[in-house]
Design an enzyme around this catalytic site. Sequence first.
Site, PDB file in Angstrom:
ATOM      1  N   LEU A  48       0.921  -1.121   0.021  1.00  0.00           N
ATOM      2  CA  LEU A  48      -0.018  -0.105   0.045  1.00  0.00           C
ATOM      3  C   LEU A  48       0.889   1.095   0.025  1.00  0.00           C
ATOM      4  O   LEU A  48       1.814   1.324   0.982  1.00  0.00           O
ATOM      5  CB  LEU A  48      -0.915  -0.001   1.144  1.00  0.00           C
ATOM      6  N   ASP A  49       0.756   2.290  -1.106  1.00  0.00           N
ATOM      7  CA  ASP A  49       1.728   3.180  -1.110  1.00  0.00           C
ATOM      8  C   ASP A  49       1.839   4.078  -0.224  1.00  0.00           C
ATOM      9  O   ASP A  49       0.792   4.253   0.719  1.00  0.00           O
ATOM     10  CB  ASP A  49       1.473   3.844  -2.414  1.00  0.00           C
ATOM     11  N   ARG A  50       2.857   4.826   0.225  1.00  0.00           N
ATOM     12  CA  ARG A  50       3.052   5.704   1.167  1.00  0.00           C
ATOM     13  C   ARG A  50       1.919   6.764   1.213  1.00  0.00           C
ATOM     14  O   ARG A  50       1.359   6.943   2.583  1.00  0.00           O
ATOM     15  CB  ARG A  50       4.357   6.400   1.189  1.00  0.00           C
ATOM     16  N   SER A  52      -1.123   6.357   0.307  1.00  0.00           N
ATOM     17  CA  SER A  52      -2.301   5.757   0.311  1.00  0.00           C
ATOM     18  C   SER A  52      -2.759   5.269   1.702  1.00  0.00           C
ATOM     19  O   SER A  52      -1.744   5.373   2.614  1.00  0.00           O
ATOM     20  CB  SER A  52      -2.592   4.674  -0.463  1.00  0.00           C
TER      21      SER A  52
END
Length: 189
Positions: A48-50, A52
């Site tokens: 999970l992207d930073r 997001s």
Amino acid sequence: MAKAPPSEPKLLLFNKPFDVLTQFNDEQGRSTLKDFIPVPGVYPAGRLDRDSEGLLLLTNDGRLQARIADPRHKLPKTYWVQVEGTPDEEQLRRLREGVTLNDGPTLPAEARLLDEPTLWERVPPVRFRKSVPTHWLELVIREGRNRQVRRMTAAVGLPTLRLVRVRIGPWSLDGLGLGEWREVPARLD
């Protein structure tokens, strides 16, 4: 030789805040999972992207991790996406049919307009511009390419402002506050 599953498999649901890296160490001193999760031996099942927010699964069971993260299993992932602009039926149709990205076409997504959800405040807040409307979408995808949801919405002319993952397969954020985690049975039926 396949590694045996742990004697006590663990599966954690974590509501990841914005600006937290989905790793346990960072040489640059940024916020990571270690700031929230004191459970040794678990690691993320997927990314999970930073920038997001939302549901991240962690486990100590490599087989379970592979089943969760491997795109061949096509576990549905549900996202609530705040986009810039007003989505029209053509843009939703394109998302539903799949869009072509620089790394090839995506699988069809489930896409629908969503009333603004009740969520925690994001820190820092999403940039607000009175002259630019924003709307929320619910997108369900069955792949996990790098920054896929953001790239899909951009490809149809709807830049993502905020991205919150609310469900992965049978697991959801239900009742989990920002930065909180809980353990659930470590199985995927």
